[in-house]
Design a protein around this motif. Structure first.
Motif, PDB file in Angstrom:
ATOM      1  N   ASN A 112       0.142 -10.535 -28.244  1.00 19.74           N
ATOM      2  CA  ASN A 112      -1.127 -10.173 -27.333  1.00 19.74           C
ATOM      3  C   ASN A 112      -2.404 -10.070 -28.260  1.00 19.74           C
ATOM      4  OD1 ASN A 112      -2.871  -7.695 -26.428  1.00 19.74           O
ATOM      5  ND2 ASN A 112      -2.234  -9.111 -24.791  1.00 19.74           N
ATOM      6  N   ALA A 113      -2.165  -9.592 -29.416  1.00 27.58           N
ATOM      7  CA  ALA A 113      -3.299  -9.523 -30.330  1.00 27.58           C
ATOM      8  C   ALA A 113      -3.666 -10.778 -30.956  1.00 27.58           C
ATOM      9  CB  ALA A 113      -2.956  -8.376 -31.355  1.00 27.58           C
ATOM     10  N   GLU A 114      -2.706 -11.597 -31.390  1.00 32.28           N
ATOM     11  CA  GLU A 114      -2.939 -12.741 -32.300  1.00 32.28           C
ATOM     12  C   GLU A 114      -3.080 -13.874 -31.314  1.00 32.28           C
ATOM     13  OE1 GLU A 114       0.119 -13.272 -35.190  1.00 32.28           O
ATOM     14  OE2 GLU A 114      -0.551 -11.320 -36.198  1.00 32.28           O
ATOM     15  N   ARG A 115      -2.315 -13.842 -30.383  1.00 29.56           N
ATOM     16  CA  ARG A 115      -2.521 -15.179 -29.550  1.00 29.56           C
ATOM     17  C   ARG A 115      -3.281 -15.061 -28.166  1.00 29.56           C
ATOM     18  NH1 ARG A 115       3.627 -17.855 -29.399  1.00 29.56           N
ATOM     19  NH2 ARG A 115       4.221 -17.672 -31.659  1.00 29.56           N
ATOM     20  N   LYS A 116      -3.566 -13.568 -27.919  1.00 26.65           N
ATOM     21  CA  LYS A 116      -4.436 -13.184 -26.487  1.00 26.65           C
ATOM     22  C   LYS A 116      -3.578 -13.759 -25.531  1.00 26.65           C
ATOM     23  CE  LYS A 116      -7.874 -12.001 -29.377  1.00 26.65           C
ATOM     24  NZ  LYS A 116      -7.930 -10.564 -29.838  1.00 26.65           N
ATOM     25  N   THR A 117      -2.328 -13.595 -25.615  1.00 29.91           N
ATOM     26  CA  THR A 117      -1.245 -13.759 -24.338  1.00 29.91           C
ATOM     27  C   THR A 117      -1.436 -12.467 -23.372  1.00 29.91           C
ATOM     28  OG1 THR A 117       0.293 -14.754 -26.059  1.00 29.91           O
ATOM     29  CG2 THR A 117       0.952 -14.121 -23.814  1.00 29.91           C
ATOM     30  N   THR A 118      -1.686 -13.045 -22.310  1.00 28.46           N
ATOM     31  CA  THR A 118      -1.799 -12.063 -21.245  1.00 28.46           C
ATOM     32  C   THR A 118      -0.302 -11.648 -20.909  1.00 28.46           C
ATOM     33  OG1 THR A 118      -3.532 -13.178 -20.309  1.00 28.46           O
ATOM     34  CG2 THR A 118      -2.423 -11.741 -18.734  1.00 28.46           C
ATOM     35  N   VAL A 119      -0.152 -10.412 -20.584  1.00 26.26           N
ATOM     36  CA  VAL A 119       1.191  -9.684 -20.466  1.00 26.26           C
ATOM     37  C   VAL A 119       1.279  -8.999 -19.192  1.00 26.26           C
ATOM     38  CG1 VAL A 119       3.162  -8.356 -21.424  1.00 26.26           C
ATOM     39  CG2 VAL A 119       1.750  -9.654 -22.976  1.00 26.26           C
ATOM     40  N   ILE A 120       2.342  -9.250 -18.390  1.00 27.19           N
ATOM     41  CA  ILE A 120       2.420  -8.614 -16.964  1.00 27.19           C
ATOM     42  C   ILE A 120       3.932  -7.991 -17.003  1.00 27.19           C
ATOM     43  CG2 ILE A 120       2.767  -8.394 -14.374  1.00 27.19           C
ATOM     44  CD1 ILE A 120       0.512 -11.164 -16.178  1.00 27.19           C
ATOM     45  N   LEU A 121       3.928  -6.643 -17.370  1.00 29.83           N
ATOM     46  CA  LEU A 121       5.119  -6.004 -17.596  1.00 29.83           C
ATOM     47  C   LEU A 121       5.591  -5.144 -16.332  1.00 29.83           C
ATOM     48  CD1 LEU A 121       7.467  -4.943 -19.560  1.00 29.83           C
ATOM     49  CD2 LEU A 121       5.657  -3.172 -20.296  1.00 29.83           C
ATOM     50  N   THR A 122       6.726  -5.714 -15.907  1.00 30.43           N
ATOM     51  CA  THR A 122       7.392  -4.708 -14.631  1.00 30.43           C
ATOM     52  C   THR A 122       8.756  -4.004 -15.626  1.00 30.43           C
ATOM     53  OG1 THR A 122       8.948  -6.401 -13.846  1.00 30.43           O
ATOM     54  CG2 THR A 122       6.817  -6.213 -13.053  1.00 30.43           C
ATOM     55  N   THR A 123       8.877  -2.833 -15.326  1.00 30.54           N
ATOM     56  CA  THR A 123       9.882  -2.069 -15.968  1.00 30.54           C
ATOM     57  C   THR A 123       9.991  -0.519 -15.398  1.00 30.54           C
ATOM     58  OG1 THR A 123      10.845  -1.022 -17.919  1.00 30.54           O
ATOM     59  CG2 THR A 123       8.511  -1.069 -17.858  1.00 30.54           C
ATOM     60  N   HIS A 124      11.184   0.142 -15.213  1.00 32.53           N
ATOM     61  CA  HIS A 124      11.312   1.255 -14.984  1.00 32.53           C
ATOM     62  C   HIS A 124      11.298   2.331 -16.242  1.00 32.53           C
ATOM     63  CE1 HIS A 124      12.085   0.503 -10.876  1.00 32.53           C
ATOM     64  NE2 HIS A 124      13.027  -0.318 -11.106  1.00 32.53           N
ATOM     65  N   ASP A 125      11.347   1.578 -17.277  1.00 30.24           N
ATOM     66  CA  ASP A 125      11.224   2.447 -18.579  1.00 30.24           C
ATOM     67  C   ASP A 125       9.770   2.990 -18.909  1.00 30.24           C
ATOM     68  OD1 ASP A 125      11.083   3.638 -21.346  1.00 30.24           O
ATOM     69  OD2 ASP A 125      12.672   2.037 -21.969  1.00 30.24           O
ATOM     70  N   MET A 126       9.448   4.096 -18.783  1.00 33.28           N
ATOM     71  CA  MET A 126       7.962   4.468 -18.899  1.00 33.28           C
ATOM     72  C   MET A 126       7.420   4.527 -20.105  1.00 33.28           C
ATOM     73  SD  MET A 126       6.471   4.500 -15.982  1.00 33.28           S
ATOM     74  CE  MET A 126       4.920   4.836 -16.538  1.00 33.28           C
ATOM     75  N   GLN A 127       8.292   4.304 -21.150  1.00 30.83           N
ATOM     76  CA  GLN A 127       8.223   4.305 -22.752  1.00 30.83           C
ATOM     77  C   GLN A 127       7.592   2.951 -22.933  1.00 30.83           C
ATOM     78  OE1 GLN A 127      11.386   5.733 -24.937  1.00 30.83           O
ATOM     79  NE2 GLN A 127      11.039   7.810 -24.401  1.00 30.83           N
ATOM     80  N   ASP A 128       8.191   1.974 -22.256  1.00 29.11           N
ATOM     81  CA  ASP A 128       7.713   0.527 -22.467  1.00 29.11           C
ATOM     82  C   ASP A 128       6.168   0.496 -22.176  1.00 29.11           C
ATOM     83  OD1 ASP A 128       9.900  -0.195 -23.735  1.00 29.11           O
ATOM     84  OD2 ASP A 128      10.729  -1.449 -21.701  1.00 29.11           O
ATOM     85  N   ILE A 129       5.990   1.081 -20.868  1.00 25.30           N
ATOM     86  CA  ILE A 129       4.723   1.043 -20.274  1.00 25.30           C
ATOM     87  C   ILE A 129       3.525   1.700 -21.350  1.00 25.30           C
ATOM     88  CG2 ILE A 129       3.296   1.963 -18.066  1.00 25.30           C
ATOM     89  CD1 ILE A 129       4.918  -0.402 -17.420  1.00 25.30           C
ATOM     90  N   GLU A 130       3.921   2.853 -21.664  1.00 24.91           N
ATOM     91  CA  GLU A 130       3.012   3.805 -22.409  1.00 24.91           C
ATOM     92  C   GLU A 130       2.744   2.992 -23.772  1.00 24.91           C
ATOM     93  OE1 GLU A 130       2.440   8.529 -23.073  1.00 24.91           O
ATOM     94  OE2 GLU A 130       4.559   7.873 -22.557  1.00 24.91           O
ATOM     95  N   ALA A 131       3.962   2.482 -24.190  1.00 26.06           N
ATOM     96  CA  ALA A 131       3.714   1.962 -25.607  1.00 26.06           C
ATOM     97  C   ALA A 131       2.858   0.657 -25.522  1.00 26.06           C
ATOM     98  CB  ALA A 131       5.008   1.698 -26.064  1.00 26.06           C
ATOM     99  N   LEU A 132       2.871  -0.213 -24.343  1.00 25.80           N
ATOM    100  CA  LEU A 132       2.236  -1.686 -24.406  1.00 25.80           C
ATOM    101  C   LEU A 132       0.991  -1.388 -23.544  1.00 25.80           C
ATOM    102  CD1 LEU A 132       5.569  -3.553 -24.074  1.00 25.80           C
ATOM    103  CD2 LEU A 132       4.153  -3.387 -26.134  1.00 25.80           C
ATOM    104  N   THR A 133       0.964  -1.039 -22.494  1.00 23.18           N
ATOM    105  CA  THR A 133      -0.204  -1.075 -21.559  1.00 23.18           C
ATOM    106  C   THR A 133      -1.031   0.076 -21.588  1.00 23.18           C
ATOM    107  OG1 THR A 133       1.017  -0.002 -19.593  1.00 23.18           O
ATOM    108  CG2 THR A 133       1.682  -2.636 -20.075  1.00 23.18           C
ATOM    109  N   GLU A 134      -2.390  -0.351 -21.108  1.00 23.45           N
ATOM    110  CA  GLU A 134      -3.324   0.798 -21.008  1.00 23.45           C
ATOM    111  C   GLU A 134      -3.454   0.940 -19.409  1.00 23.45           C
ATOM    112  OE1 GLU A 134      -6.934  -0.140 -23.067  1.00 23.45           O
ATOM    113  OE2 GLU A 134      -6.043   0.167 -24.990  1.00 23.45           O
ATOM    114  N   ARG A 135      -3.479  -0.070 -18.703  1.00 22.30           N
ATOM    115  CA  ARG A 135      -3.661  -0.336 -17.150  1.00 22.30           C
ATOM    116  C   ARG A 135      -2.386  -0.371 -16.431  1.00 22.30           C
ATOM    117  NH1 ARG A 135      -6.367  -5.653 -14.446  1.00 22.30           N
ATOM    118  NH2 ARG A 135      -6.145  -4.945 -11.917  1.00 22.30           N
ATOM    119  N   ILE A 136      -2.181   0.396 -15.258  1.00 23.13           N
ATOM    120  CA  ILE A 136      -0.986   0.208 -14.481  1.00 23.13           C
ATOM    121  C   ILE A 136      -1.494  -0.149 -12.831  1.00 23.13           C
ATOM    122  CG2 ILE A 136       0.380   1.779 -15.727  1.00 23.13           C
ATOM    123  CD1 ILE A 136      -0.041   4.081 -13.843  1.00 23.13           C
TER     124      ILE A 136
END
Length: 324
Positions: A201-225
């Motif tokens: 995401n930082a180097e290639r500016k890849t847009t990432v849409i993450l769906t998961t039930h693991d909130m640790q993934d959400i908290e570690a990776l995203t700022e917007r939900i």
């Protein structure tokens, strides 16, 4: 840019009760139920964003992802991704996206992983030099060197997921859809995958849409939900702000020696053991500093830790608030 406006999707599902007689009857006369999977779903995601798309099972997350990938066609509404309509321009669209479905595989079951990668290279018509560069980088970052010659059927779930993520990135997509990407991974592998996603995401500016039930993934990776429930977008916000807004109560874990302290108004003991208390504090009645001062005046405190509401608790509260 990803833009969805008033997307609707319904499914007609056959229904019948159990029993042989009803099964025979269903051969001649079936009853159907209309399921509203998506109801006027609208949102915009800018280039380079990492967004967590969350909701309970059956909320409409996977349906939305499949529409954005071009797998499903909505009943009506607008979906534009970099100026393309996914289901109308599928061949051109898939050249620019990568998809990982935790419960589905894009690797061929009985051949070595590297053979699947080679086939994916040909399907996407990836230049040989770019393919080799991406393969080398992905092999190193995801620790795949020992897995490339192994048939997919012989991989553990965690190993397969790492290979699935690599397969989705061999053609350098601009947008990456991740549906339960860390399912089955151990703690070390989860951290490695999260760091890898942050890196692309930082180097290639890849847009990432993450769906998961693991909130640790959400908290570690995203700022917007984006919170979806019963086919509707219920909430679109910044995770940190939502968590701060939800943190009306604090949890104090207190370790002490001697006599147990007396609890005053604003504090509730949720767990008590010799020399240890877990206290739920209402900051509107008593501040953290005042609570600690009161406890310290009564007992010799060895250690005190203060935490707010966890991401899981916050999301559970949102589910309850919106009755989903």
């Amino acid at each position: 840019m990803i833009k969805l406006e008033n997307i609707n999707k319904t499914f007609r599902v056959a229904k019948r009760q159990g029993g042989f007689a009803r099964a025979v009857k269903a051969l001649f006369s079936r009853e159907y139920e209309i399921i509203h999977a998506l109801n006027n779903v609208s949102f915009t995601i800018n280039d380079g964003e990492m967004v967590g798309y969350i909701g309970p099972n059956g909320a409409g997350k996977s349906t939305t992802i499949k529409i954005m990938c071009g797998i499903l066609t909505p009943d009506n509404g607008i979906c534009e991704i970099d100026g393309r309509t996914p289901w109308l321009e599928r061949v051109a669209h898939v050249q620019h996206i990568g998809v990982v479905f935790g419960q589905r595989s894009q690797l061929w079951w009985d051949v070595p992983v590297v053979d699947s990668f080679e086939l994916i290279k040909d399907i996407y018509k990836v230049d040989s030099s770019l393919y080799q560069t991406n393969l080398d980088e992905l092999t190193e970052l995801l620790d795949l060197s020992e897995l490339l010659k192994t048939p997919t059927r012989s991989l553990s779930l965690g190993q397969r997921m790492r290979c699935e993520i690599a397969a989705s990135l061999l053609h350098s997509p601009k947008i990456l859809f991740l549906d339960e990407p860390t399912i089955g991974l151990d703690a070390v592998s989860k951290i490695a995958v999260r760091q890898f996603i942050k890196k692309i995401n930082a180097e290639r500016k890849t847009t990432v849409i993450l769906t998961t039930h693991d909130m640790q993934d959400i908290e570690a990776l995203t700022e917007r939900i984006l919170l979806i429930g019963k086919g509707k977008i219920l909430l679109d916000g910044n995770l940190a702000e939502l968590k701060k807004h939800s943190s009306e109560r604090k949890t104090l874990i207190v370790e002490y020696t001697g006599k147990a302290p007396t609890i005053s108004e604003g504090m509730t003991v949720s767990e008590a053991k010799d020399g240890r208390l877990i206290i739920v504090l209402d900051p509107t009645q008593l501040s953290v500093s005042e609570a600690i001062s009161q406890l310290a005046a009564q007992s010799d405190l060895i250690d005190v830790s203060v935490t707010g509401v966890s991401s899981e608790e916050m999301v559970a509260a949102l589910y309850e608030e919106y009755s989903i």
